[in-house]
Design an enzyme around this catalytic site. Structure first.
Site, mmCIF file in Angstrom:
data_model
loop_
_atom_site.group_PDB
_atom_site.id
_atom_site.type_symbol
_atom_site.label_atom_id
_atom_site.label_comp_id
_atom_site.label_asym_id
_atom_site.label_seq_id
_atom_site.Cartn_x
_atom_site.Cartn_y
_atom_site.Cartn_z
ATOM 1 N N ARG A 116 -2.727 -11.352 2.744
ATOM 2 C CA ARG A 116 -4.166 -11.125 2.751
ATOM 3 C C ARG A 116 -4.847 -12.287 3.474
ATOM 4 N NH1 ARG A 116 -3.256 -6.516 1.884
ATOM 5 N NH2 ARG A 116 -3.856 -5.278 0.056
ATOM 6 N N HIS B 110 -4.131 -5.376 10.823
ATOM 7 C CA HIS B 110 -3.673 -4.941 9.499
ATOM 8 C C HIS B 110 -2.795 -3.683 9.604
ATOM 9 C CE1 HIS B 110 -4.692 -5.120 4.938
ATOM 10 N NE2 HIS B 110 -3.502 -4.546 5.124
HETATM 11 P P1 NDP Z 1 4.897 -7.877 -5.636
HETATM 12 O O1 NDP Z 1 3.906 -7.879 -6.739
HETATM 13 O O2 NDP Z 1 6.094 -7.001 -5.730
HETATM 14 O O3 NDP Z 1 5.465 -9.382 -5.431
HETATM 15 C C1 NDP Z 1 4.656 -10.498 -5.507
HETATM 16 C C2 NDP Z 1 5.530 -11.749 -5.372
HETATM 17 O O4 NDP Z 1 4.656 -12.894 -5.246
HETATM 18 C C3 NDP Z 1 6.418 -11.987 -6.589
HETATM 19 O O5 NDP Z 1 7.669 -12.505 -6.200
HETATM 20 C C4 NDP Z 1 5.629 -13.065 -7.363
HETATM 21 O O6 NDP Z 1 6.417 -13.931 -8.154
HETATM 22 C C5 NDP Z 1 5.026 -13.845 -6.220
HETATM 23 N N1 NDP Z 1 3.866 -14.598 -6.698
HETATM 24 C C6 NDP Z 1 2.729 -14.124 -7.258
HETATM 25 N N2 NDP Z 1 1.913 -15.140 -7.603
HETATM 26 C C7 NDP Z 1 2.557 -16.274 -7.259
HETATM 27 C C8 NDP Z 1 2.254 -17.650 -7.386
HETATM 28 N N3 NDP Z 1 1.106 -18.069 -7.932
HETATM 29 N N4 NDP Z 1 3.140 -18.543 -6.932
HETATM 30 C C9 NDP Z 1 4.319 -18.147 -6.387
HETATM 31 N N5 NDP Z 1 4.681 -16.851 -6.246
HETATM 32 C C10 NDP Z 1 3.801 -15.938 -6.677
HETATM 33 O O7 NDP Z 1 4.083 -7.610 -4.297
HETATM 34 P P2 NDP Z 1 4.565 -6.850 -2.971
HETATM 35 O O8 NDP Z 1 5.788 -7.532 -2.468
HETATM 36 O O9 NDP Z 1 4.642 -5.395 -3.180
HETATM 37 O O10 NDP Z 1 3.307 -7.101 -2.008
HETATM 38 C C11 NDP Z 1 2.883 -8.400 -1.666
HETATM 39 C C12 NDP Z 1 1.559 -8.333 -0.927
HETATM 40 O O11 NDP Z 1 1.750 -7.865 0.404
HETATM 41 C C13 NDP Z 1 0.511 -7.371 -1.483
HETATM 42 O O12 NDP Z 1 -0.149 -7.922 -2.601
HETATM 43 C C14 NDP Z 1 -0.414 -7.164 -0.305
HETATM 44 O O13 NDP Z 1 -1.468 -8.114 -0.342
HETATM 45 C C15 NDP Z 1 0.474 -7.449 0.912
HETATM 46 N N6 NDP Z 1 0.658 -6.249 1.748
HETATM 47 C C16 NDP Z 1 0.239 -6.284 3.064
HETATM 48 C C17 NDP Z 1 0.429 -5.187 3.878
HETATM 49 C C18 NDP Z 1 0.035 -5.224 5.325
HETATM 50 O O14 NDP Z 1 0.085 -4.194 5.991
HETATM 51 N N7 NDP Z 1 -0.308 -6.359 5.880
HETATM 52 C C19 NDP Z 1 1.068 -3.956 3.391
HETATM 53 C C20 NDP Z 1 1.476 -4.034 2.012
HETATM 54 C C21 NDP Z 1 1.272 -5.139 1.223
HETATM 55 P P3 NDP Z 1 7.259 -13.378 -9.425
HETATM 56 O O15 NDP Z 1 8.419 -12.612 -8.814
HETATM 57 O O16 NDP Z 1 7.696 -14.609 -10.110
HETATM 58 O O17 NDP Z 1 6.320 -12.502 -10.202
HETATM 59 C C1 OXD Z 2 -1.332 -2.855 1.095
HETATM 60 C C2 OXD Z 2 -1.833 -2.977 2.457
HETATM 61 O O1 OXD Z 2 -1.614 -3.724 0.265
HETATM 62 O O2 OXD Z 2 -1.673 -2.018 3.248
HETATM 63 O O3 OXD Z 2 -0.630 -1.859 0.822
HETATM 64 O O4 OXD Z 2 -2.382 -4.020 2.817
#
Ligand code: NDP
Ligand code: OXD
Length: 309
Positions: free
Chosen positions: A224, A272
């Site tokens: 993000r 995006h």
């Molecule tokens: P998940 O919820 O599956 O994974 C989040 C990961 O981040 C976990 O490993 C979590 O740790 C870690 N995390 C969260 N908070 C912290 C912190 N404070 N410090 C360290 N690690 C942290 O999310 P996704 O993998 O499904 O998606 C990630 C992001 O990707 C989405 O939130 C979205 O913003 C972005 N996205 C962007 C897209 C694009 O087109 N650009 C498309 C889809 C998603 P833990 O395992 O310990 O909980």
């Molecule tokens: C998502 C994205 O969070 O597309 O799925 O950014």
């Protein structure tokens, strides 16, 4: 079950077809033609207008068309008793793996340099290190980050990952928490951000973090825009500490035409598009959520509102 659909970016007709193919009796209503708000059981949404989800007194679950729910959680009028299910789907994961591989390989093989040399008609080459000598780090080891880390490791990059709590990912050196971050950054030459945007992770890609990366590191932000302090990135690139950045997400989207990222020679901007949800793939998961709502069974991939993801 009546489902209300809201998105300015996702194709409503394809979603209708994909969902009703699997669940013919689903009553699919596209906003604003939702009929009687009392009849709506489930909302399938991306960036609904603020306060909109309060209008449905019998709503039982909110299904997010996106993996990231930061925008939804910023709506302080969101009914707080409702479960929010985030998008988890192979189409979203596969797209992200492709994009990040491309971006990491582009930095690794110095394509930004060759694109510049091409424009200047200059035959100028340098040999990059082998993948096995280029250390990549993935912030966030969740659904997307975990799969991206595995794919990079399969390409022989030494990969590390950073998460909130301890994790094990085969072939990936795992760090976690504040203590792990310092060591994770010190060994990372190409940094990929795949964190959710939460109170803890906002502005995390800042001057202090960049200073902890080795000189010449590159940054890929596909999470993000709120993770990145824009001015700090530009300063780190201009000083030569960072060598380049690939950015897919921005604080303001569309990225305003006068934003300096557009014209910075070391930044690649994409609109995006790192990954998107394909309705024909993701419909099965949505139908499963609707089935669970109907049966009163616990939902999968429910957001923990306390941690914000
Ligand atoms: P998940 O919820 O599956 O994974 C989040 C990961 O981040 C976990 O490993 C979590 O740790 C870690 N995390 C969260 N908070 C912290 C912190 N404070 N410090 C360290 N690690 C942290 O999310 P996704 O993998 O499904 O998606 C990630 C992001 O990707 C989405 O939130 C979205 O913003 C972005 N996205 C962007 C897209 C694009 O087109 N650009 C498309 C889809 C998603 P833990 O395992 O310990 O909980
Ligand atoms: C998502 C994205 O969070 O597309 O799925 O950014």
């Amino acid at each position: 079950v009546a489902l209300m659909f809201y998105s300015n970016d996702d194709p409503a007709d394809r979603w209708r077809r994909a969902l009703t193919d699997l669940m013919p009796d689903l009553d699919f209503r596209v906003w604003p033609d939702v009929g009687d708000p009392n009849e709506i059981d489930v909302a399938l949404v991306w960036k609904p207008p603020r306060g909109e989800l309060r209008r449905y007194p019998n709503l039982k679950a909110i299904l997010s068309l996106a993996a990231g729910v930061d925008a939804m959680l910023r709506d302080d009028s969101l009914p707080d008793h409702l479960p929010i299910v985030r998008m988890v789907d192979p189409s979203l994961t596969d797209g992200m793996v492709e994009y990040v591989l491309l971006a990491v390989l582009r930095h690794h093989r110095m394509f930004d340099h060759y694109e510049r040399m091409h424009r200047e008609a200059r035959w100028d080459y340098v040999f990059p290190p082998q993948a096995a000598e280029r250390r990549v780090g993935v912030m966030g080891l969740g659904v997307l980050g975990g799969e991206v880390a595995r794919a990079l490791a399969a390409h022989r990059f030494p990969v590390a990952g950073w998460s909130r709590g301890p994790k094990t990912v085969a072939g990936v050196e795992c760090f976690h928490g504040g203590d792990g971050l310092r060591s994770f950054l010190a060994r990372t030459e190409i940094l990929v951000c795949l964190l959710p945007l939460t109170a803890e992770t906002a502005d995390i890609l800042n001057a202090d973090l960049f200073a902890r990366l080795p000189r010449g590191a590159a940054v890929v932000n596909v999470a993000r825009g709120g993770h990145l302090v824009d001015a700090d990135l530009i300063a780190a690139l201009d000083s030569g500490h960072l060598s380049g950045a690939t950015l897919d997400v921005f604080r303001e989207e569309p990225l305003p035409p006068d934003h300096p990222f557009w014209r910075h020679p070391k930044i690649l901007v994409t609109p995006h598009v790192a990954s998107y949800t394909v309705p024909e793939s993701a419909a099965a998961g949505v139908v499963e959520s609707v089935r669970r709502v109907r049966a009163g069974e616990p939902l999968l991939n429910v957001v923990d509102r306390g941690s914000g993801y």
